[in-house]
Structures are given as C-alpha cells and as structure tokens.
Design a protein around this motif. Structure first.
Motif, PDB file in Angstrom:
ATOM      1  N   TYR A 265       0.822  -1.218   0.000  1.00 10.78           N
ATOM      2  CA  TYR A 265       0.000   0.000   0.000  1.00 10.78           C
ATOM      3  C   TYR A 265       0.855   1.266   0.000  1.00 10.78           C
ATOM      4  N   ASN A 266       2.081   1.160   0.468  1.00  9.83           N
ATOM      5  CA  ASN A 266       2.939   2.341   0.566  1.00  9.83           C
ATOM      6  C   ASN A 266       4.105   2.322  -0.408  1.00  9.83           C
TER       7      ASN A 266
ATOM      8  N   ASP B  16       4.738   7.537   2.658  1.00  4.65           N
ATOM      9  CA  ASP B  16       4.058   7.338   3.952  1.00  4.65           C
ATOM     10  C   ASP B  16       5.029   7.053   5.110  1.00  4.65           C
TER      11      ASP B  16
HETATM   12 MG   LIG Z   1      -0.355   4.661   3.238  1.00  2.00          MG
END
Ligand SMILES: [Mg+2]
Ligand SMILES: Nc1ncnc2c1ncn2[C@@H]1O[C@H](COP(=O)(O)OP(=O)(O)O)[C@@H](O)[C@H]1O
Length: 282
Positions: free
Chosen positions: A222-223, A235
């Motif tokens: 996700y990052n 992030d």
């Molecule tokens: Mg994130």
C-alpha cells in the motif's frame, strides 16, 4: 472539499484567533480564552463570539472547565496548516482530493515554486520512539500535538532520504506536509510484468534507506508506488531511526510484509534472513 470550503470562509479575525490557539497548543489541551484574547489583541467577548462561530463550522472544540478554552479539530488544524503554507508562499492553488484514509487526507495542489505537488494532512499521531524528551513534551499529548509530530516525523524522514526513491519534500506546517506528486500506482493495484526486478528494487531501496539510518516502519504493497520508470516509497510518519532500540524488529517486519506479498501474488520465494543480511551489510 471540506477543507477548501472552510478555508474560503475564514477572515482576518478568525485567523488571528487560530494563530493564538496554535501558539499555545503545546502547553494547553484547551487554550484559555484569556490568552487568545491577549495574543490576538481582541476583547474576550469578541474572541468568545468568534470561537462560537468556529465551533459551528467544526473548526474548533470549545470546553468550559475552570476556564473557557478552545482546541482545533482535524478540519480546523488542517485549514490552519494550509493557511500557513499559503502565507509562506509554498502553495498557490489547491486541487482535488486524491485520497482519504483513516490516517490522512491527501490533496493535489499547485505551487509556482515547486509545480504540481501533493499536500498530506495527518490525522493520526504515531508514538514517538525518541528517547530524549523534548522540552515541550510534558503534559497531555492531545490530538493536535500528536498529528503535528507525525507530520514533522514524515517531513524529517523524507528530507533525510532526499535523492532516494521517495517524493521530494518541500514544506511542513502544522499537520500538513507538502511534497512532490508521484505519477504512479500503489503496488497492490498493478499486475507486474517483472516482479523479480521490482522486488529487487524495493530491497535495494530499503538498504539505501538503512544506510541513511532510517527504517520505514509500515512498508507494504500500500505504501509502494510503481510505474514503468520504477518504484517510490511513501508514507513515513511512523518511520524510525537506528537510535530506536527495536529497529531490527521494525526492519524485519517491513521486509517480511514485502516478501509475503511477492510470494502470495507472484510465487517468488526469498529467504528473509538472507535479505536481512544483505540490507545490513556495509
Ligand atoms: Mg499509506
Ligand atoms: N507524493 C505522493 N504522490 C502521489 N500520491 C500520493 C503521494 N502521497 C500520498 N499519495 C496517495 O495518497 C494515499 C495516502 O497517502 P499515505 O502517505 O500512504 O497516507 P496514509 O497514512 O493515509 O496511508 C497513498 O496511498 C497514495 O495513493
């Protein structure tokens, strides 16, 4: 569009009151009207009336204890942080909301200085792993202070990592961080044609960050952003430095997240101990 609408509904006196709340945030959870009044150079009655309006607009929360006091909400702190960015000439136009998560709201924006960029408003405070207590750290750590720290931690990490595969960072104000817009998609959203190469890039980047003594702390599909040119890691509010006693545990967890994802999605197997050794070796 809430932040932008609220920003537009502000006026000089409201900004003065918010300047005063910001000034005393570190010392009071609810900043006393008396102090706001002195700092803003407005009568207490006037300040109270402005605080009522700001509270109706969900920008502050007021509380009557031994005294009447006021504190920022997430929207209020974000609007105020945006104001500070604009005042310092860092942002000229704010655009569409790009993403809204549990932990942040991200907007597209434009700056004459930096071009197209993104502004990220933090809404969660990560615990600080710093051992040395800062002078202002005593007292209750409430929402605003925690989110401001989290933004500061992200800004500091990104600055430290300048030149690596992370967004260039331009400014930090309150709970907001201004950074380069990366035109790429989250790893979990794409089907890679060259997963081995991408995994290698991620490991090499983690190593390069480690050489600068920074560990991401929340690394996952996700990052990590990818496009045909390469990868970017985003992030960083929870990132830690090697001063943190448990750094090895955090590094291992980051590596594990990535290896698990590549195993599950692309059937690539790598031994975590080998990767850890590779990252740690000079
Ligand atoms: Mg994130
Ligand atoms: N510099 C950036 N360039 C492009 N998109 C970004 C950038 N920073 C954040 N985003 C987008 O916003 C989302 C949330 O940002 P992120 O920093 O991961 O915060 P959160 O803690 O809410 O996950 C990301 O998943 C990504 O889609």
């Amino acid at each position: 569009m809430e932040i932008i609408e609220r920003y537009k509904s502000m006026n000089k006196h409201k900004w003065k009151v918010m300047d005063a709340i910001f000034k005393y945030l570190w010392d009071f959870e609810f900043v006393p009207v008396e102090l706001i009044s002195k700092r803003a150079n407005l009568s207490a009655t006037k300040v109270e009336s402005i605080l009522r309006d700001l509270s109706d607009e969900k920008m502050v929360e007021n509380k009557i204890t031994e005294y009447i006091g006021s504190t920022f909400t997430f929207i209020g702190l974000s609007v105020y942080s945006l104001h500070r960015m604009v005042r310092r000439g860092k942002i000229d136009m704010i655009g569409k909301k790009m993403g809204e998560g549990k932990e942040s709201v991200v907007y597209n924006c434009y700056s004459e200085k930096f071009g197209e960029c993104v502004i990220k408003f933090h809404r969660v405070g990560y615990p600080s792993f710093k051992k040395v207590k800062e002078k202002r750290d005593y007292g209750t750590l409430h929402f605003s202070v925690l989110t401001i720290r989290s933004a500061r931690n992200e800004y500091n990490a990104l600055r430290e990592l300048t030149g690596l595969a992370v967004p260039k960072v331009y400014a930090w104000e309150g709970n907001a961080v201004l950074m380069e817009l990366i035109d790429a998609k989250e790893l979990f959203k794409v089907k890679l044609e060259n997963p081995e190469d991408v995994l290698e890039m991620i490991i090499d980047e983690t190593k390069a960050m480690f050489l600068r003594e920074i560990i991401h702390g929340d690394l996952s599909q996700y990052n990590i952003l990818v496009n045909p040119e390469g990868i970017w890691i985003i992030d960083f509010p929870q990132s830690i430095t090697l001063e943190c006693e448990d750094w090895e545990w955090f590094l291992r967890r980051d590596v594990e997240n990535v290896l698990k994802y590549f195993k599950k999605t692309y059937g690539i197997e790598k031994d975590i101990n080998d990767v850890m050794e590779y990252i740690k070796k000079e």
